[in-house]
Structure formats: structure tokens, C-alpha cells
Design a protein around this motif. Sequence first.
Motif, PDB file in Angstrom:
ATOM      1  N   PHE A  42       0.821  -1.198   0.000  1.00 41.86           N
ATOM      2  CA  PHE A  42       0.000   0.000   0.000  1.00 41.86           C
ATOM      3  C   PHE A  42       0.863   1.260   0.000  1.00 41.86           C
ATOM      4  O   PHE A  42       0.544   2.242  -0.686  1.00 41.86           O
ATOM      5  CB  PHE A  42      -0.943  -0.006   1.199  1.00 41.86           C
ATOM      6  CG  PHE A  42      -1.827   1.197   1.277  1.00 41.86           C
ATOM      7  CD1 PHE A  42      -2.882   1.338   0.398  1.00 41.86           C
ATOM      8  CD2 PHE A  42      -1.605   2.177   2.224  1.00 41.86           C
ATOM      9  CE1 PHE A  42      -3.703   2.454   0.455  1.00 41.86           C
ATOM     10  CE2 PHE A  42      -2.421   3.286   2.296  1.00 41.86           C
ATOM     11  CZ  PHE A  42      -3.474   3.427   1.410  1.00 41.86           C
ATOM     12  N   LEU A  43       1.970   1.245   0.753  1.00 38.43           N
ATOM     13  CA  LEU A  43       2.864   2.405   0.767  1.00 38.43           C
ATOM     14  C   LEU A  43       3.489   2.644  -0.598  1.00 38.43           C
ATOM     15  O   LEU A  43       3.700   3.797  -0.998  1.00 38.43           O
ATOM     16  CB  LEU A  43       3.945   2.217   1.829  1.00 38.43           C
ATOM     17  CG  LEU A  43       3.472   2.331   3.270  1.00 38.43           C
ATOM     18  CD1 LEU A  43       4.604   2.002   4.230  1.00 38.43           C
ATOM     19  CD2 LEU A  43       2.924   3.713   3.550  1.00 38.43           C
ATOM     20  N   ILE A  44       3.778   1.577  -1.329  1.00 41.03           N
ATOM     21  CA  ILE A  44       4.291   1.742  -2.691  1.00 41.03           C
ATOM     22  C   ILE A  44       3.215   2.339  -3.583  1.00 41.03           C
ATOM     23  O   ILE A  44       3.471   3.265  -4.360  1.00 41.03           O
ATOM     24  CB  ILE A  44       4.784   0.397  -3.254  1.00 41.03           C
ATOM     25  CG1 ILE A  44       6.052  -0.044  -2.550  1.00 41.03           C
ATOM     26  CG2 ILE A  44       5.029   0.499  -4.760  1.00 41.03           C
ATOM     27  CD1 ILE A  44       6.511  -1.437  -2.913  1.00 41.03           C
ATOM     28  N   ILE A  45       1.999   1.828  -3.457  1.00 39.85           N
ATOM     29  CA  ILE A  45       0.896   2.292  -4.303  1.00 39.85           C
ATOM     30  C   ILE A  45       0.622   3.777  -4.086  1.00 39.85           C
ATOM     31  O   ILE A  45       0.396   4.517  -5.043  1.00 39.85           O
ATOM     32  CB  ILE A  45      -0.369   1.449  -4.043  1.00 39.85           C
ATOM     33  CG1 ILE A  45      -0.172   0.031  -4.566  1.00 39.85           C
ATOM     34  CG2 ILE A  45      -1.594   2.079  -4.670  1.00 39.85           C
ATOM     35  CD1 ILE A  45      -1.244  -0.943  -4.137  1.00 39.85           C
ATOM     36  N   ILE A  46       0.636   4.236  -2.837  1.00 37.75           N
ATOM     37  CA  ILE A  46       0.377   5.658  -2.605  1.00 37.75           C
ATOM     38  C   ILE A  46       1.648   6.499  -2.679  1.00 37.75           C
ATOM     39  O   ILE A  46       1.579   7.699  -2.907  1.00 37.75           O
ATOM     40  CB  ILE A  46      -0.348   5.907  -1.269  1.00 37.75           C
ATOM     41  CG1 ILE A  46       0.514   5.524  -0.092  1.00 37.75           C
ATOM     42  CG2 ILE A  46      -1.679   5.207  -1.229  1.00 37.75           C
ATOM     43  CD1 ILE A  46       0.006   6.046   1.235  1.00 37.75           C
ATOM     44  N   GLY A  47       2.807   5.878  -2.489  1.00 38.59           N
ATOM     45  CA  GLY A  47       4.062   6.626  -2.505  1.00 38.59           C
ATOM     46  C   GLY A  47       4.474   7.087  -3.887  1.00 38.59           C
ATOM     47  O   GLY A  47       5.075   8.154  -4.028  1.00 38.59           O
ATOM     48  N   ILE A  48       4.158   6.304  -4.901  1.00 34.39           N
ATOM     49  CA  ILE A  48       4.553   6.680  -6.259  1.00 34.39           C
ATOM     50  C   ILE A  48       3.854   7.965  -6.711  1.00 34.39           C
ATOM     51  O   ILE A  48       4.527   8.912  -7.125  1.00 34.39           O
ATOM     52  CB  ILE A  48       4.337   5.508  -7.236  1.00 34.39           C
ATOM     53  CG1 ILE A  48       5.347   4.398  -6.948  1.00 34.39           C
ATOM     54  CG2 ILE A  48       4.444   5.966  -8.680  1.00 34.39           C
ATOM     55  CD1 ILE A  48       5.103   3.120  -7.727  1.00 34.39           C
ATOM     56  N   PRO A  49       2.533   8.060  -6.634  1.00 31.00           N
ATOM     57  CA  PRO A  49       1.921   9.318  -7.103  1.00 31.00           C
ATOM     58  C   PRO A  49       2.160  10.497  -6.162  1.00 31.00           C
ATOM     59  O   PRO A  49       2.238  11.635  -6.615  1.00 31.00           O
ATOM     60  CB  PRO A  49       0.434   8.994  -7.216  1.00 31.00           C
ATOM     61  CG  PRO A  49       0.215   7.798  -6.386  1.00 31.00           C
ATOM     62  CD  PRO A  49       1.514   7.062  -6.338  1.00 31.00           C
ATOM     63  N   ALA A  99      20.702   0.848   2.993  1.00 34.02           N
ATOM     64  CA  ALA A  99      21.322   1.642   1.923  1.00 34.02           C
ATOM     65  C   ALA A  99      20.362   2.717   1.415  1.00 34.02           C
ATOM     66  O   ALA A  99      20.778   3.855   1.160  1.00 34.02           O
ATOM     67  CB  ALA A  99      21.756   0.732   0.781  1.00 34.02           C
ATOM     68  N   LEU A 100      19.094   2.388   1.291  1.00 32.93           N
ATOM     69  CA  LEU A 100      18.117   3.378   0.824  1.00 32.93           C
ATOM     70  C   LEU A 100      17.890   4.475   1.855  1.00 32.93           C
ATOM     71  O   LEU A 100      17.757   5.652   1.491  1.00 32.93           O
ATOM     72  CB  LEU A 100      16.792   2.690   0.470  1.00 32.93           C
ATOM     73  CG  LEU A 100      16.804   1.869  -0.814  1.00 32.93           C
ATOM     74  CD1 LEU A 100      15.535   1.032  -0.919  1.00 32.93           C
ATOM     75  CD2 LEU A 100      16.955   2.764  -2.020  1.00 32.93           C
ATOM     76  N   VAL A 101      17.859   4.120   3.124  1.00 32.11           N
ATOM     77  CA  VAL A 101      17.717   5.138   4.165  1.00 32.11           C
ATOM     78  C   VAL A 101      18.920   6.067   4.154  1.00 32.11           C
ATOM     79  O   VAL A 101      18.780   7.293   4.224  1.00 32.11           O
ATOM     80  CB  VAL A 101      17.537   4.487   5.554  1.00 32.11           C
ATOM     81  CG1 VAL A 101      17.697   5.505   6.664  1.00 32.11           C
ATOM     82  CG2 VAL A 101      16.181   3.812   5.650  1.00 32.11           C
ATOM     83  N   GLY A 111       8.505   1.394  -0.012  1.00 32.82           N
ATOM     84  CA  GLY A 111       8.091   0.022   0.269  1.00 32.82           C
ATOM     85  C   GLY A 111       9.248  -0.861   0.684  1.00 32.82           C
ATOM     86  O   GLY A 111       9.116  -1.681   1.594  1.00 32.82           O
ATOM     87  N   PHE A 112      10.400  -0.698   0.028  1.00 31.80           N
ATOM     88  CA  PHE A 112      11.571  -1.505   0.372  1.00 31.80           C
ATOM     89  C   PHE A 112      12.107  -1.173   1.756  1.00 31.80           C
ATOM     90  O   PHE A 112      12.701  -2.020   2.414  1.00 31.80           O
ATOM     91  CB  PHE A 112      12.688  -1.322  -0.656  1.00 31.80           C
ATOM     92  CG  PHE A 112      12.449  -2.044  -1.947  1.00 31.80           C
ATOM     93  CD1 PHE A 112      12.027  -3.354  -1.963  1.00 31.80           C
ATOM     94  CD2 PHE A 112      12.645  -1.408  -3.152  1.00 31.80           C
ATOM     95  CE1 PHE A 112      11.808  -4.022  -3.148  1.00 31.80           C
ATOM     96  CE2 PHE A 112      12.436  -2.060  -4.348  1.00 31.80           C
ATOM     97  CZ  PHE A 112      12.007  -3.376  -4.348  1.00 31.80           C
ATOM     98  N   TYR A 124       5.723  11.740  -6.857  1.00 31.18           N
ATOM     99  CA  TYR A 124       5.976  11.978  -8.280  1.00 31.18           C
ATOM    100  C   TYR A 124       7.213  11.239  -8.768  1.00 31.18           C
ATOM    101  O   TYR A 124       7.895  11.689  -9.686  1.00 31.18           O
ATOM    102  CB  TYR A 124       6.123  13.466  -8.596  1.00 31.18           C
ATOM    103  CG  TYR A 124       4.890  14.269  -8.317  1.00 31.18           C
ATOM    104  CD1 TYR A 124       3.775  14.162  -9.141  1.00 31.18           C
ATOM    105  CD2 TYR A 124       4.831  15.128  -7.235  1.00 31.18           C
ATOM    106  CE1 TYR A 124       2.637  14.888  -8.893  1.00 31.18           C
ATOM    107  CE2 TYR A 124       3.696  15.866  -6.984  1.00 31.18           C
ATOM    108  CZ  TYR A 124       2.599  15.746  -7.811  1.00 31.18           C
ATOM    109  OH  TYR A 124       1.465  16.466  -7.560  1.00 31.18           O
ATOM    110  N   SER A 125       7.526  10.108  -8.140  1.00 34.49           N
ATOM    111  CA  SER A 125       8.716   9.352  -8.502  1.00 34.49           C
ATOM    112  C   SER A 125       8.474   7.870  -8.257  1.00 34.49           C
ATOM    113  O   SER A 125       8.124   7.466  -7.139  1.00 34.49           O
ATOM    114  CB  SER A 125       9.904   9.828  -7.658  1.00 34.49           C
ATOM    115  OG  SER A 125      11.003   8.982  -7.840  1.00 34.49           O
ATOM    116  N   ILE A 126       8.678   7.084  -9.293  1.00 30.39           N
ATOM    117  CA  ILE A 126       8.529   5.635  -9.150  1.00 30.39           C
ATOM    118  C   ILE A 126       9.608   5.102  -8.211  1.00 30.39           C
ATOM    119  O   ILE A 126       9.335   4.260  -7.349  1.00 30.39           O
ATOM    120  CB  ILE A 126       8.597   4.951 -10.522  1.00 30.39           C
ATOM    121  CG1 ILE A 126       7.394   5.363 -11.370  1.00 30.39           C
ATOM    122  CG2 ILE A 126       8.648   3.442 -10.375  1.00 30.39           C
ATOM    123  CD1 ILE A 126       7.458   4.901 -12.809  1.00 30.39           C
ATOM    124  N   ALA A 127      10.817   5.593  -8.353  1.00 34.65           N
ATOM    125  CA  ALA A 127      11.925   5.116  -7.522  1.00 34.65           C
ATOM    126  C   ALA A 127      11.697   5.427  -6.050  1.00 34.65           C
ATOM    127  O   ALA A 127      11.966   4.584  -5.181  1.00 34.65           O
ATOM    128  CB  ALA A 127      13.232   5.734  -7.994  1.00 34.65           C
TER     129      ALA A 127
END
Length: 76
Positions: free
Chosen positions: A17-24, A63-65, A36-37, A27-30
Motif C-alpha cells: 500500500f505504501l508503494i501504491i500511494i508513494g509513487i503518485p 542503503a536506501l535510508v 516500500g523496500f 511523483y517518482s517511481i523510484a
Amino acid sequence: MSPRVYWTDYTESIPAFLIIIGIPLSYSIADGLALGFISYPIINAFSGRGRDISWVTYVLAIALVLYFVFVRSQMG
């Protein structure tokens, strides 16, 4: 076979769900995928399923953090 999200398993559904709402919202798919990761190992660790996921997942989350804290914060 298509991938499915098991919405009754919160350790799987909350990061999805965080990926689904995080992308829009970002404004970034990454950035949406990174959200989500990052959340997946944190939620699994707090729910007592921390040993069920690979150490590589933890390394990727850390690494992402670090990327967001040190690199993206400087970009503005």
C-alpha cells in the motif's frame, strides 16, 4: 501465475500500500518503491518475522535510508 497481494497479511499489505500511494504522492517511481523496500523489513522485524526475510533486504533498506538521508537531503 500473476503476483497477488494478500491484504489480510499486514506485513505484506502495508508495504504494498505504501508503494501504491508513494509513487503518485512523491511523483517518482523510484521513491515510491524505496518507501516500500524500507518499510518491509521494519514491519517484519516489529511483527516478529524478522528472521523470515533475507539479510540482503535489510542491507537494501539501510542503503536506501542512507541514500535519502545523505544524498537526497543535499539535493533539495
